[in-house]
Scaffold this active site. Structure first.
Site, PDB file in Angstrom:
ATOM      1  N   GLY A   1     -25.220  21.977  -1.843  1.00 41.33           N
ATOM      2  CA  GLY A   1     -24.599  21.076  -2.809  1.00 41.33           C
ATOM      3  C   GLY A   1     -23.075  21.096  -2.697  1.00 41.33           C
TER       4      GLY A   1
ATOM      5  N   HIS B   1     -30.509  20.959  -7.332  1.00 36.87           N
ATOM      6  CA  HIS B   1     -31.325  21.555  -6.260  1.00 36.87           C
ATOM      7  C   HIS B   1     -32.385  20.556  -5.786  1.00 36.87           C
ATOM      8  CE1 HIS B   1     -30.220  25.307  -8.612  1.00 36.87           C
ATOM      9  NE2 HIS B   1     -29.803  25.624  -7.412  1.00 36.87           N
TER      10      HIS B   1
ATOM     11  N   ARG C   1     -25.724  28.326 -14.174  1.00 38.35           N
ATOM     12  CA  ARG C   1     -24.950  29.075 -15.180  1.00 38.35           C
ATOM     13  C   ARG C   1     -24.684  28.256 -16.446  1.00 38.35           C
ATOM     14  NH1 ARG C   1     -22.574  31.767 -10.315  1.00 38.35           N
ATOM     15  NH2 ARG C   1     -23.222  33.936 -10.517  1.00 38.35           N
TER      16      ARG C   1
END
Ligand code: PAF
Length: 285
Positions: A149, A37, A189
């Site tokens: 992304g 990010h 995750r």
């Protein structure tokens, strides 16, 4: 950095920038920020005058039995990283602000043709949730540029199509997937994985690289490559959702004569679903 959660505060901040003829870049996220990010925010900083990041765990893109409730929420740590990366405005709406009448009653944006396969096939409604929230966020932020992304390859394809089909004047930019030293694609995750699972998870990228290298060396029996690849992942404990060799633009199964190819995979390790991809260009001469 300012943090706003009310639509009118966001609009006021953006309006000020627009009046000063500043270029606005936007990085939509669901928080639990990692280096991937942050690379988007830094790129945004290079491309525009004013960078807006949103953190919103969008309920509309989670299926009934998915991880909406346990999705990691780490706002304080996220803010610190955004400040370091030079982000100007953080937008943190609530679900009621985004969907005032609830999810059922909200207008949806459906992007046909690219959402039926891959993650769209195993996560029905997921991409409608993504395109709907991104559409709302684009309308609120009104960015000149939006950054995503490459790890979410299909998501980017869906957003590009939405922007084109709906005539939205927004430039879509992508940034390469950030990886752990093991090759594992960074993802919020990954935090669900144990140390041992993380080692196994790195085998996804190893497999994709191996398949890509075989194709670059001339392998064209894609069905056999996929079958062998699925077996490799299953052998080390993955439950493979899909492994595909696709045309990079349409995501339809690649033909031996295609030159722009993307290998995409989604596989579960325990209860954690991981995705990754690699794109290759084959010389046609
Ligand atoms: O990639 C994500 O984090 C989400 O799908 C996005 C684009 C922020 C929409 O909720």
């Amino acid at each position: 950095m300012i943090t706003v959660s009310r639509i009118k505060d966001l609009r006021a901040a953006i309006q000020q920038q627009k009046q000063a003829r500043k270029r606005v870049a936007f990085v939509p996220t669901m928080g639990n920020l990692h280096a991937g990010h942050i690379s988007l925010v830094k790129r945004a900083h290079e491309m525009a005058d004013y960078v807006v990041t949103s953190i919103f765990v969008n309920p509309l893109q989670f299926g009934a039995h998915e991880d909406l409730d346990k999705y990691p929420r780490t706002l304080d740590a996220d803010k610190a990283q955004l400040v370091n990366a030079g982000n100007h405005a953080l937008y943190t709406p609530t679900a009621t602000q985004i969907y005032p009448k609830g999810l059922e009653q909200h207008t949806k944006v459906i992007v046909p043709g690219i959402t039926e396969s891959h993650c769209g096939a195993s996560r029905p409604g997921h991409f409608t949730g993504v395109s709907t929230v991104v559409n709302i966020l684009f309308n609120l932020v009104q960015p000149d540029i939006a950054l995503f992304g490459e790890k979410d390859y299909q998501q980017v394809a869906v957003i590009r199509k939405m922007v084109k089909d709906l005539g939205m004047p927004i430039q879509i930019e992508t940034v390469a997937t950030m990886r752990e030293p093991s090759g594992l694609a960074m993802s919020s995750r990954n935090g669900y994985l144990s140390a041992a699972e993380k080692q196994t998870a790195a085998k996804i990228y190893k497999l994709l690289k191996d398949m890509a290298s075989r194709i670059e060396k001339g392998a064209r029996d894609y069905d056999s490559l996929i079958l062998a690849g699925k077996a490799t992942l299953a052998d080390v404990g993955f439950e493979v959702d899909y492994l595909s060799i696709a045309q990079s633009d349409t995501l339809a199964p690649a033909k031996p004569e295609d030159s722009e190819i993307t290998l995409l995979v989604a596989a579960k390790l325990g209860s954690t679903r991981l995705i990754d991809n690699i794109s290759i260009s084959l010389s046609t001469s």
